[in-house]
Structures are given as structure tokens and as C-alpha cells.
Design a protein around this motif. Sequence first.
Motif, PDB file in Angstrom:
ATOM      1  N   TYR A 156      94.652 -24.325  43.834  1.00  0.00           N
ATOM      2  CA  TYR A 156      93.387 -23.706  43.448  1.00  0.00           C
ATOM      3  C   TYR A 156      92.418 -23.759  44.624  1.00  0.00           C
ATOM      4  CZ  TYR A 156      94.619 -23.633  38.477  1.00  0.00           C
ATOM      5  OH  TYR A 156      95.209 -23.369  37.272  1.00  0.00           O
ATOM      6  N   ALA A 157      91.785 -22.632  44.908  1.00  0.00           N
ATOM      7  CA  ALA A 157      90.788 -22.596  45.971  1.00  0.00           C
ATOM      8  C   ALA A 157      89.495 -23.282  45.540  1.00  0.00           C
ATOM      9  CB  ALA A 157      90.496 -21.148  46.373  1.00  0.00           C
ATOM     10  N   GLU A 158      89.273 -23.379  44.235  1.00  0.00           N
ATOM     11  CA  GLU A 158      88.122 -24.086  43.695  1.00  0.00           C
ATOM     12  C   GLU A 158      88.617 -25.254  42.843  1.00  0.00           C
ATOM     13  OE1 GLU A 158      86.018 -21.575  40.834  1.00  0.00           O
ATOM     14  OE2 GLU A 158      87.898 -20.512  40.489  1.00  0.00           O
ATOM     15  N   ARG A 159      87.764 -26.200  42.570  1.00  0.00           N
ATOM     16  CA  ARG A 159      88.149 -27.360  41.792  1.00  0.00           C
ATOM     17  C   ARG A 159      88.262 -26.999  40.307  1.00  0.00           C
ATOM     18  NH1 ARG A 159      87.455 -32.144  44.950  1.00  0.00           N
ATOM     19  NH2 ARG A 159      88.382 -31.508  46.930  1.00  0.00           N
ATOM     20  N   VAL A 160      89.222 -27.615  39.647  1.00  0.00           N
ATOM     21  CA  VAL A 160      89.424 -27.426  38.210  1.00  0.00           C
ATOM     22  C   VAL A 160      88.937 -28.700  37.514  1.00  0.00           C
ATOM     23  CG1 VAL A 160      91.082 -26.978  36.374  1.00  0.00           C
ATOM     24  CG2 VAL A 160      91.435 -25.959  38.638  1.00  0.00           C
ATOM     25  N   PRO A 161      87.777 -28.667  36.910  1.00  0.00           N
ATOM     26  CA  PRO A 161      87.244 -29.900  36.302  1.00  0.00           C
ATOM     27  C   PRO A 161      87.973 -30.260  35.018  1.00  0.00           C
ATOM     28  CG  PRO A 161      85.763 -28.061  35.866  1.00  0.00           C
ATOM     29  CD  PRO A 161      86.834 -27.545  36.786  1.00  0.00           C
ATOM     30  N   MET A 162      88.523 -31.451  34.968  1.00  0.00           N
ATOM     31  CA  MET A 162      89.168 -31.965  33.767  1.00  0.00           C
ATOM     32  C   MET A 162      88.556 -33.317  33.448  1.00  0.00           C
ATOM     33  SD  MET A 162      93.177 -30.969  34.083  1.00  0.00           S
ATOM     34  CE  MET A 162      93.721 -29.570  35.068  1.00  0.00           C
ATOM     35  N   HIS A 163      88.244 -33.500  32.166  1.00  0.00           N
ATOM     36  CA  HIS A 163      87.586 -34.719  31.713  1.00  0.00           C
ATOM     37  C   HIS A 163      88.412 -35.361  30.607  1.00  0.00           C
ATOM     38  CE1 HIS A 163      83.760 -33.797  33.851  1.00  0.00           C
ATOM     39  NE2 HIS A 163      84.205 -32.559  33.721  1.00  0.00           N
ATOM     40  N   ARG A 164      88.403 -36.655  30.584  1.00  0.00           N
ATOM     41  CA  ARG A 164      89.211 -37.382  29.622  1.00  0.00           C
ATOM     42  C   ARG A 164      88.818 -37.038  28.190  1.00  0.00           C
ATOM     43  NH1 ARG A 164      92.600 -41.505  28.824  1.00  0.00           N
ATOM     44  NH2 ARG A 164      92.238 -42.892  27.073  1.00  0.00           N
ATOM     45  N   ALA A 165      89.789 -36.530  27.420  1.00  0.00           N
ATOM     46  CA  ALA A 165      89.677 -36.294  25.983  1.00  0.00           C
ATOM     47  C   ALA A 165      88.649 -35.238  25.603  1.00  0.00           C
ATOM     48  CB  ALA A 165      89.382 -37.594  25.238  1.00  0.00           C
ATOM     49  N   ARG A 166      88.156 -34.436  26.559  1.00  0.00           N
ATOM     50  CA  ARG A 166      87.202 -33.401  26.190  1.00  0.00           C
ATOM     51  C   ARG A 166      87.212 -32.299  27.244  1.00  0.00           C
ATOM     52  NH1 ARG A 166      84.488 -37.103  29.196  1.00  0.00           N
ATOM     53  NH2 ARG A 166      82.571 -36.508  30.278  1.00  0.00           N
TER      54      ARG A 166
END
Length: 251
Positions: A156-166
Motif C-alpha cells: 500500500y502506498a498509504e497506511r491502512v489503519p487497523m485498530h484492535r477489535a474496532r
Amino acid sequence: MIRLASTAVMARRHEPADSLDFFPTPPWATRAFCEHVLPRVFPDPHLFHNPAWDPACGEGHMALALADYFAQVHASDIFPYGFGQVADFLHQDFRWKPAEWIITNPPFAIGRDFILKALQLAYRGVAMLVRTAFCEGQGRYDDLFSIYPPAMIAQYAERVPMHRARWVVNGKTATAYCWVVWLKEFGKPIVDDTRFVWIPPSRNTLTRPDDWLRFGGCMDIPDKHKARQLAAEGGVMRPAPTRQEIQAGFL
């Protein structure tokens, strides 16, 4: 020096030993994979008529996005999140669903095991969304990449934000992610040189205003987000499936 050290720590996604490692995938990130990666690695016009399977589906964030492209999507997870079949993908007695493609965001700690199992079961290919750091390490090189080199790594050229359980609509992250894709032919992984490509910025173009209403687990909706207007008007661009429809269509 201190700031650099802090950033490095942020980029590491540490989890407790008993954690299920549930980090929902933003819908746009799955769409970017279907739009920019699959057609390049496997340009078969009949690709999306074949079933896909997400064996770590969580609450269905990735499986529902895949269903916008694939005619049929199987979904399962070891934990009963209320979506798909409850099953341990790695258990030797697991009765798996036939699938051309196995596509998922696997638990990081057992990502290698997920990949090896998927390479046994998928007919056409395997695609895993992993931290870019997953491509490092002598252990994974010796046990996986040197034996089954992937057909493509798509960063990915940009960041993929992933958050715990949401799922956070406007989330931020210091962790970089990529897709690692393997192809199979005649029941065996294709061993060839690995292509490296970039996924162009897609968050703005592939996020839909009704995602908040279609997908569960969404947090931190901005006051001026289009989703709030849609909710206030009582309308959606595409009706969200009922729990009964989910269970009927994703098993």
C-alpha cells in the motif's frame, strides 16, 4: 533518536499470548486489493465468478467487501463473532469449503501456518494481508518464502489503519501493510520470481458513505462525515444485510 525509537515501537503490533489478534480491515483496503492487485496477478475474466473464502473473517469486514466482487464468499473464524461459520481453520479435522481463492487478514503470530494451510486448500491462489514486516525474518524465509516464493507482493502506498477489535473510519497508524499473493496450477504453488507492485492511494476513492451502515464495529465517526447524514435521513446507498442473510449467504 528518541523520536525514531518511539516510531519503531508504534510500528510493532504486540499482542498478548492468548489474543485472537482481531484487527478489522477497513473496507476500502479490501476493495483496493480487488481493484488493483487481483487483476494484475491473475487477469482471468472469470475470476470473480469463482468462490472466495475468508477463514479469519471476524465480524465480516473483509468478507462483505469481497462479496462486492466475488459471486460467492465463504466466511469462517475460530471465535463466534456472529458472522460466518465458527471453525478452526488450522484444525486437522476442519471441513473446509471449496474455494478458488483463500483471501484473509490472518493472525500475525500464526500467519505462516495460515499460509501453508491455505496453499494446500485453495484451487487458484492465496492472498494474505500482512504487516510489511512479515516479509522479513530468516525463519519465515527458510520455512516459507524460500520454498514457496509468492507471485506478487503489493505494498500500500498509504497506511491502512487497523485498530484492535474496532474499525475506526479516520484512524491512523504507524504500521505498514501489504498483500502477499501466491498462485497455484495443477494443485501446486507456482514457483517463479516475485513481482513487487504498489497499490495506489485508494482510501478517498474506495471509501463509500454507507460503509458505516453496512459494516459493524465502526468507531469515531466525525460529526460532518457523510455517514451521519445518511443515518439521519434513514437511507443507505446499499442495504445492509440482515444477520439471517449473512448466515445464509456466507457459509
